[in-house]
Design a protein around this motif. Structure first.
Motif, PDB file in Angstrom:
ATOM      1  N   GLU A 240       0.830  -1.206   0.000  1.00  0.00           N
ATOM      2  CA  GLU A 240       0.000   0.000   0.000  1.00  0.00           C
ATOM      3  C   GLU A 240       0.867   1.259   0.000  1.00  0.00           C
ATOM      4  OE1 GLU A 240      -4.033  -1.386   2.393  1.00  0.00           O
ATOM      5  OE2 GLU A 240      -2.290  -0.702   3.547  1.00  0.00           O
ATOM      6  N   ALA A 241       1.928   1.237   0.783  1.00  0.00           N
ATOM      7  CA  ALA A 241       2.835   2.386   0.833  1.00  0.00           C
ATOM      8  C   ALA A 241       3.558   2.573  -0.496  1.00  0.00           C
ATOM      9  CB  ALA A 241       3.842   2.207   1.965  1.00  0.00           C
ATOM     10  N   VAL A 242       3.974   1.464  -1.109  1.00  0.00           N
ATOM     11  CA  VAL A 242       4.617   1.546  -2.425  1.00  0.00           C
ATOM     12  C   VAL A 242       3.653   2.155  -3.436  1.00  0.00           C
ATOM     13  CG1 VAL A 242       5.560   0.216  -4.352  1.00  0.00           C
ATOM     14  CG2 VAL A 242       6.213  -0.350  -2.004  1.00  0.00           C
ATOM     15  N   ASN A 243       2.395   1.737  -3.395  1.00  0.00           N
ATOM     16  CA  ASN A 243       1.404   2.253  -4.331  1.00  0.00           C
ATOM     17  C   ASN A 243       1.212   3.758  -4.186  1.00  0.00           C
ATOM     18  OD1 ASN A 243       1.052  -0.382  -5.136  1.00  0.00           O
ATOM     19  ND2 ASN A 243      -0.852  -0.694  -4.021  1.00  0.00           N
ATOM     20  N   VAL A 270       7.730  -3.245  -6.498  1.00  0.00           N
ATOM     21  CA  VAL A 270       7.995  -1.828  -6.720  1.00  0.00           C
ATOM     22  C   VAL A 270       8.056  -1.618  -8.224  1.00  0.00           C
ATOM     23  CG1 VAL A 270       9.516   0.113  -6.241  1.00  0.00           C
ATOM     24  CG2 VAL A 270       9.310  -1.745  -4.565  1.00  0.00           C
ATOM     25  N   PRO A 271       6.996  -1.039  -8.837  1.00  0.00           N
ATOM     26  CA  PRO A 271       6.912  -0.953 -10.296  1.00  0.00           C
ATOM     27  C   PRO A 271       7.977  -0.053 -10.912  1.00  0.00           C
ATOM     28  CG  PRO A 271       4.765  -0.617  -9.265  1.00  0.00           C
ATOM     29  CD  PRO A 271       5.791  -0.544  -8.181  1.00  0.00           C
ATOM     30  N   PHE A 272       8.122  -0.212 -12.196  1.00  0.00           N
ATOM     31  CA  PHE A 272       9.157   0.477 -12.963  1.00  0.00           C
ATOM     32  C   PHE A 272       9.072   1.995 -12.832  1.00  0.00           C
ATOM     33  CE2 PHE A 272      10.830   2.215 -16.978  1.00  0.00           C
ATOM     34  CZ  PHE A 272      12.069   1.611 -17.022  1.00  0.00           C
ATOM     35  N   GLU A 273       7.854   2.544 -12.798  1.00  0.00           N
ATOM     36  CA  GLU A 273       7.697   3.994 -12.826  1.00  0.00           C
ATOM     37  C   GLU A 273       7.896   4.658 -11.469  1.00  0.00           C
ATOM     38  OE1 GLU A 273       3.487   2.161 -12.745  1.00  0.00           O
ATOM     39  OE2 GLU A 273       5.432   1.778 -13.709  1.00  0.00           O
ATOM     40  N   LYS A 274       8.022   3.884 -10.386  1.00  0.00           N
ATOM     41  CA  LYS A 274       8.138   4.458  -9.036  1.00  0.00           C
ATOM     42  C   LYS A 274       9.603   4.539  -8.633  1.00  0.00           C
ATOM     43  CE  LYS A 274       3.492   3.090  -7.699  1.00  0.00           C
ATOM     44  NZ  LYS A 274       2.946   4.461  -7.612  1.00  0.00           N
ATOM     45  N   ASN A 304       9.182 -14.731 -10.850  1.00  0.00           N
ATOM     46  CA  ASN A 304       7.948 -14.337 -10.175  1.00  0.00           C
ATOM     47  C   ASN A 304       7.808 -14.885  -8.757  1.00  0.00           C
ATOM     48  OD1 ASN A 304       6.882 -12.786 -12.310  1.00  0.00           O
ATOM     49  ND2 ASN A 304       6.194 -14.632 -13.360  1.00  0.00           N
ATOM     50  N   THR A 305       8.791 -15.661  -8.283  1.00  0.00           N
ATOM     51  CA  THR A 305       8.706 -16.192  -6.921  1.00  0.00           C
ATOM     52  C   THR A 305       9.170 -15.192  -5.864  1.00  0.00           C
ATOM     53  OG1 THR A 305      10.946 -17.146  -6.973  1.00  0.00           O
ATOM     54  CG2 THR A 305       9.109 -18.553  -7.737  1.00  0.00           C
ATOM     55  N   ALA A 306       9.732 -14.069  -6.270  1.00  0.00           N
ATOM     56  CA  ALA A 306      10.349 -13.139  -5.323  1.00  0.00           C
ATOM     57  C   ALA A 306       9.352 -12.618  -4.290  1.00  0.00           C
ATOM     58  CB  ALA A 306      10.978 -11.971  -6.070  1.00  0.00           C
ATOM     59  N   THR A 307       9.750 -12.624  -3.038  1.00  0.00           N
ATOM     60  CA  THR A 307       8.948 -11.988  -1.995  1.00  0.00           C
ATOM     61  C   THR A 307       8.895 -10.486  -2.220  1.00  0.00           C
ATOM     62  OG1 THR A 307       9.545 -13.712  -0.403  1.00  0.00           O
ATOM     63  CG2 THR A 307       8.738 -11.627   0.493  1.00  0.00           C
ATOM     64  N   VAL A 308      10.038  -9.886  -2.521  1.00  0.00           N
ATOM     65  CA  VAL A 308      10.117  -8.467  -2.894  1.00  0.00           C
ATOM     66  C   VAL A 308      10.794  -8.370  -4.252  1.00  0.00           C
ATOM     67  CG1 VAL A 308      11.069  -6.197  -2.329  1.00  0.00           C
ATOM     68  CG2 VAL A 308      10.204  -7.667  -0.500  1.00  0.00           C
ATOM     69  N   GLY A 314      17.113   3.512  -8.599  1.00  0.00           N
ATOM     70  CA  GLY A 314      17.386   4.280  -7.397  1.00  0.00           C
ATOM     71  C   GLY A 314      16.801   3.708  -6.127  1.00  0.00           C
ATOM     72  N   PHE A 315      16.441   2.432  -6.128  1.00  0.00           N
ATOM     73  CA  PHE A 315      15.866   1.817  -4.928  1.00  0.00           C
ATOM     74  C   PHE A 315      16.915   1.743  -3.818  1.00  0.00           C
ATOM     75  CE2 PHE A 315      15.122  -2.026  -2.347  1.00  0.00           C
ATOM     76  CZ  PHE A 315      13.860  -1.746  -1.845  1.00  0.00           C
TER      77      PHE A 315
END
Length: 536
Positions: A240-243, A270-274, A304-308, A314-315
């Motif tokens: 939710e915070a990422v969104n 964490v999507p590409f545009e964020k 697609n198995t990644a938890t995060v 810049g993450f």
């Protein structure tokens, strides 16, 4: 903002050179084109494509690089169109639909990287261009590989054939950039890409510091807070915070998410545009993001198995644990996956078994982290550096007498021009307490290796690390017979501890010459002096 709309807007922002269709297809192959193309791995398609390209009158050497880039981009657009056709034709077939969807996504990422490369070439940012085109090449190969497993129709076979050609053109454009960077404007001096196994080491740009003093800044201002119990926070879930982060892949502002102590059972993307999202936790073992997706039980791809999973540049992350609890007997189960360029992760813990940390593409920096697993548990095709980290082998089998063969690292570099590799500096290589009890009880059946060659030009380096006795004297493990043993580069320098003795190492590993150790400094390998901030 949807991803499709985002990329449409980006296409309006970035200019690109004219289409390769603007030149007469019968234009003769000039001597200059031959000179440019001799620096590539695939000179025949290089000459054919440049002969039909939009080269200006009296072209410079950089014009040839741009022209090769235009050829790649034009073919990428065709490939994107073909994949959309594959997706439409695959309705009702889950495996084909999944493969086509994944391909469409990663080709969009490549689209952005190639446009960024074109924009940066004229500004002299050649190292950035090489990093982005290395990722694009990885995406094109990855798409071809995904379709390989669902190649049951003529349409997919035709698309794979086209993607194979696209991969060659991408390789050629990248090879020209490497030649331009290493040998300058005189194309007569250009040669095909070479590796350390050929005795070639990248030129260094100065500086004597191998390590970086930077990291995640300590004075970051929190934008939103995540609280497991909902008290004193803006959100209960990390996603939710990422969104809530703004959609802007060009933003320079950091969006800081403070994640309070607690166990967050969720899959986070964490999507590409964020861009420039930061995770701040309350410490390793206190703030925990956990999941259990895996290949065996869920029938999904390793990716697609990644938890995060992080796609935005810049993450940053500091003070948290990310884990995949799937267990040692369910094959690939990723805890953390990153495609984030210019990414900094500090004082974090990554727990898993097979494929714990997937450093997929681009430039990443890990500092004072703890990474735990058993089979290929640090892997990918990025340019990643691990500084002052604990690398810990965990039990692969529940029965300590059953034995195991563990490899710490696996690097998927498919082309010698790619600026990718895994570099471990000042790290501790050991086992967990539980594993070491297994190992001590029967050391002959437990073998541990520094790495193995996932792809043909795998590059893995350990420098000034402490290696405990669980590391097998061979040091390195083959992948399949003699695959890649003549082309890989597995380098060691200045390591200590009972597992560091090189006297019995496999013949296809290397001792890095002292005069070349700065090739693998933070400054030279990932240009970290330009983007890793001061941690104060």
């Amino acid at each position: 903002m949807s991803a499709l709309l985002l990329f449409y807007l980006l296409s309006l922002v970035f200019s690109f050179t004219p289409s390769s269709s603007t030149r007469n297809p019968n234009f003769p192959v000039s001597s200059e084109i031959r000179l440019a193309c001799k620096s590539t791995r695939y000179p025949r398609p290089c000459r054919a494509s440049l002969s039909k390209s939009s080269l200006p009158p009296n072209p410079t050497s950089l014009d040839f690089v741009r022209s090769a880039l235009t050829v790649t981009y034009d073919k990428l657009k065709t490939g994107q169109s073909m994949l959309k056709t594959v997706l439409t034709a695959s309705r009702g077939d889950l495996n084909r639909t999944t493969a086509a969807t994944n391909c469409i996504n990663i080709l969009y990422y490549s689209d952005y990287r190639i446009r960024s490369t074109n924009d940066s070439l004229s500004r002299g940012k050649i190292k950035d261009c090489r990093a982005w085109m290395s990722a694009s090449l990885g995406y094109h190969f990855g798409c071809w590989s995904a379709l390989k497993y669902v190649n049951t129709t003529k349409l997919i076979g035709k698309t794979m054939s086209f993607l194979d050609a696209l991969t060659k053109h991408t390789s050629n454009a990248l090879s020209m950039m490497v030649a331009y960077d290493n040998f300058g404007k005189d194309m007569a001096a250009w040669v095909p890409p070479k590796t350390e196994r050929d005795g070639f080491y990248e030129k260094v740009t100065g500086g004597t510091e191998l390590r970086s003093k930077g990291g995640v800044p300590s004075n970051l201002k929190v934008d939103v807070t995540v609280s497991k119990d909902g008290r004193g926070g803006n959100y209960k879930f990390v996603q939710e915070a990422v969104n809530a982060a703004p959609d802007n892949p060009e933003s320079t502002r950091r969006f800081v998410i403070y994640i309070k102590e607690g166990v967050y059972e969720e899959t986070v993307r964490v999507p590409f545009e964020k861009r420039n999202v930061v995770f701040l936790g309350d410490g390793i073992g206190k703030t925990i993001i956990t999941g259990s997706l895996n290949v065996k039980m869920h029938g999904i791809s390793t990716y697609n198995t990644a938890t995060v999973g992080v796609l935005s540049d810049g993450f940053m992350a500091k003070g948290l644990t990310i884990r995949n609890t799937a267990g040692p007997d369910v094959h690939q189960a990723v805890a953390f996956r990153s495609d984030s360029d210019l990414s900094v992760v500090e004082n974090c813990e990554f727990l898993g078994n097979q494929d714990t940390l997937y450093a997929h593409t681009l430039r990443q920096f890990y500092k004072k982290c703890r990474i735990q697993g058993n089979v290929d548990f640090v892997f990918g095709n990025s340019a990643s550096m691990f500084q002052d980290c604990e690398i810990l082998v965990a039990p692969l089998q529940l029965n300590p007498d059953q034995g195991s063969n563990n490899a710490i690292a696996a690097l998927g570099r498919t082309d010698p021009a790619q600026s990718t590799g895994l570099v471990f500096q000042n790290c501790l290589i050991n086992g967990t307490d539980e594993y070491m009890r297994y190992y001590r009880s029967n050391p002959k059946v437990h073998r541990n290796y520094l790495g193995r060659p996932w792809k043909e030009f795998s590059r893995i380096v350990f420098m000034n690390c402490v290696m405990e006795d669980l590391i097998h004297p061979d040091g390195w493990m083959p992948w399949d017979g003699d695959f890649a043993l003549k082309t890989l580069f597995f380098g060691e320098f200045g390591n200590t501890g009972p597992g560091s003795d090189r006297s019995k190492r496999v013949a296809w590993s290397s001792e890095i010459p002292a005069q070349h150790i700065h090739t693998y400094s933070v400054q030279n390998f990932i240009q970290g002096d330009q983007w890793i901030p001061s941690s104060s």
